[in-house]
Design an enzyme around this catalytic site. Structure first.
Site, PDB file in Angstrom:
ATOM      1  N   GLU A 388      -3.495   2.117   1.616  1.00 14.55           N
ATOM      2  CA  GLU A 388      -2.334   2.723   0.962  1.00 14.55           C
ATOM      3  C   GLU A 388      -2.633   3.607  -0.250  1.00 14.55           C
ATOM      4  O   GLU A 388      -2.163   3.334  -1.363  1.00 14.55           O
ATOM      5  CB  GLU A 388      -1.345   1.623   0.567  1.00 14.55           C
ATOM      6  N   GLU A 528       0.234  -2.141   8.805  1.00 18.52           N
ATOM      7  CA  GLU A 528       1.091  -3.167   8.219  1.00 18.52           C
ATOM      8  C   GLU A 528       2.532  -2.926   8.635  1.00 18.52           C
ATOM      9  O   GLU A 528       3.045  -1.815   8.514  1.00 18.52           O
ATOM     10  CB  GLU A 528       0.983  -3.181   6.689  1.00 18.52           C
TER      11      GLU A 528
END
Length: 628
Positions: A388, A528
């Site tokens: 991320e 995710e």
């Protein structure tokens, strides 16, 4: 998104005999040599053999020779022999060329500059000169030929005392376009003291490896390595596979080991994961811990040695290696995810791959160390380079961007460098590249301080830049990996009344990442996704995304197995033994199955106690899980 952590060549010695050619009379074909990419010390190239006649060709053989310092180091999709000149012959599955049909094989080499050479052989009319080279980038992993990474050994983990544990949850909650960044949700960490001994010699055991073999069908097998064809991930025989897994975090956190080993039995817990059909575990880890391992530093880990007597005296690296060993026995595969720079329960909140004394160069060095240590271990099949990357360019100095600049925060530049360094060591491992948080709208550059000039999405979920600035990475190993979350993590603008998969596709999924799959540019793996079972909007979002991924055979790893992810919960309860059956039932419908059996990613070892291997799946008539 912020999450709260709640604690309680060419194979040596292969000497393949080159089969006699069975070519239709007077059959000629066109042979093209193409340089796909080149850098200061090496290159990758593809040779394509095309049957331009009206007759079928059965089996082919070509050869080539370099006049300079170019040398082939490894290859795929053909049987290789020789050491300049080189020869390559067809495999069982790509030797038959119908009229107009073609076969391609690829290889990586060393030397500079990359030569364009003449391809010789009966199929090439005795020697047809190849076409021009192209060292420019291909957007992510799909380079024109069907390449199948072969060359490496199938893994049988050998390390005597090892165990794998690396994880940390990081779901990104980027604020919606109109709001500023969501507050960094608090993370209760508690660096539990480790009751088990951490020491162990700094040169702890290296990874396992095993030699290549042949399958019962006689087709060549070089381990369980995977590679990319268009938007599909395939095995070394070109058969599509489907990665359907989940995250188990802890190695990324201050504990430096899988969370849950403070109570759960390591092997029993992994067996449950395999038996429940999870075929790959995404293991978050920190660059700081990798750097410690590289330098022989082993800090205490939090392991209950009463529950895990076999882990007594093992350090975190040995526990990671033992995890690989157990996974190999159970038909499981592992993906390593650098989740944060620092070994910190809140480390994933930091936006970039460097942080304090963890520099960009250390980021590269640690990945190279991992690649070298595990290059012969095909249980560890994928590396997620950085979790991320994020930050809002209009308001924050530390914000990841995607362009062709040399800016220190240019994630594209860093991802290319890391991927190329890794693939120079192990060209067979899958490389996952996540996106960023924001991307400038048309005709706007990164210097704008107006929030309305940017497209926003979840941390790591914005891959719009790949269209404008494709990755320049060697080989066919790149998989793009956005993250996606529901309204219980952050109530984004697109979660309005009546949202469904069609509105989500239109509002956020397509332009940010699904176009890569839809346009056959590269595979996607949603690294995710997950959340609470609220009986309402969040559960509705999970169901919509799940069904969308199943429909298009998008790869994924659920967030998460751990119960102690503060804003999502997990698949298991706080006793680390009781599964949340309602959540698991929702998730289970997204797993790779054949009838009632789950399908793993190992060629020969079935997944869990009652699953299937890849070979068993196809021998039983399984349909290829190719994306549509």
């Amino acid at each position: 998104m912020p999450k709260t952590y709640i604690k309680p060549l060419m194979s040596a010695g292969r000497n393949l005999a080159i089969a006699a050619l069975c070519i239709a009379p007077f059959a000629q074909a066109d042979c093209e040599y193409r340089v796909d990419s080149a850098w200061n010390s090496g290159f990758t190239a593809t040779i394509t053999v095309t049957n331009d006649t009206g007759s079928s060709v059965n089996n082919w053989l070509v050869s080539w020779e370099y006049s300079g310092n170019n040398r082939v180091t490894n290859g795929w999709n053909a049987n290789f022999s020789g050491t300049n000149p080189y020869s390559a012959s067809s495999l069982n599955w790509n030797g038959n060329l119908s009229p107009g049909g073609s076969a391609s094989f690829g290889f990586q080499g060393q030397g500079n500059p990359a030569e364009i050479v003449t391809v010789m052989g009966d199929l090439c009319g005795g020697g047809s000169t190849s076409s021009s080279s192209s060292s420019s980038s291909s957007s992510s992993s799909s380079s024109s030929s069907s390449s199948s990474s072969s060359s490496s050994s199938s893994s049988s983990s050998s390390s005597s005392s090892s165990s794998n544990s690396s994880s940390s949850n990081s779901s990104t909650t980027s604020s919606s376009s109109s709001s500023s960044s969501s507050s960094s949700s608090s993370s209760s960490s508690s660096s539990s003291s480790s009751s088990s001994s951490s020491s162990s010699s700094s040169s702890s055991s290296s990874s396992s490896s095993s030699s290549s073999s042949s399958s019962s069908s006689g087709l060549p097998v070089a381990g369980d390595w995977l590679h990319v064809e268009g938007n599909t991930i395939v095995d070394n025989r070109g058969r599509a596979v489907w990665l359907t897994g989940a995250n188990w975090f802890g190695f990324n956190a201050s504990e430096r080991v899988f969370h849950g080993l403070w109570s759960a039995h390591h092997e029993t817990f992994m067996q449950a994961i395999a038996d429940r059909g999870i075929n790959i575990i995404r293991v978050p880890i920190s660059t700081e811990l990798l750097y410690e391992w590289k330098n022989g530093i082993f800090k205490p880990v939090n392991v209950n040695t009463y529950a895990n007597p076999e882990l007594e005296g093992l350090n975190s690296l040995q526990i990671f290696d033992r995890t690989l060993q157990l996974a190999d026995q159970m038909g499981l595969k592992i993906m390593l995810d650098v989740h944060s720079a620092k070994a910190d329960n809140s480390g994933h909140v930091a936006p970039l791959w460097y942080n304090g004394d963890i520099t960009e160069e250390i980021f590269y060095e640690t990945w190279e160390w991992v690649a070298a240590r595990y290059k012969n271990n095909d249980t560890l099949i994928a590396y997620d380079l950085e979790n991320e990357p994020h930050g809002k360019a209009h308001a924050e100095t530390a914000a990841a961007r995607w362009d062709n600049s040399n800016h220190p925060n240019n994630w594209k530049r860093v991802a290319e460098e890391a991927a190329n360094r890794i693939l120079a060591i192990n060209p067979n491992v899958l490389i996952l590249v996540e996106g960023v948080e924001v991307y400038p709208r048309d005709s706007v550059n990164w210097e704008s301080d107006d929030s309305h000039d940017y497209h926003f999405t979840w941390w790591g979920g914005n891959l719009r830049g790949v269209k404008d600035y494709p990755l320049n990475v060697t080989g066919n190993q790149i998989v793009f990996s956005p993250h996606d979350y529901g309204p219980s993590v952050w109530d984004q603008d697109w979660f309005y009344d009546g949202f469904d998969r069609n509105t989500l596709l239109s509002d956020v999924w397509y332009d940010n990442w699904f176009y890569l799959h839809d346009q056959n540019i590269a595979p996607l793996l949603i690294g995710e996704w997950g959340g609470f079972m609220d009986g309402g909007r969040n559960e509705h979002w999970m169901t919509e995304l799940r069904d969308f991924m199943v429909e298009h055979k998008v790869h994924h790893t659920f967030w998460c197995i751990n119960p102690n992810s503060g804003d999502t919960g997990g698949l298991i309860g706080y006793d680390w033994a009781t599964w949340d059956e309602a959540k698991y039932n929702l998730f289970e419908k997204s797993l790779w199955k054949f009838g009632s059996q789950y399908v793993g990613l190992d060629q020969d070892t079935p997944l869990g106690s009652n699953g299937l291997s890849v070979n068993q799946y196809y021998q039983n008539g399984g349909v290829e899980p190719r994306g549509n």
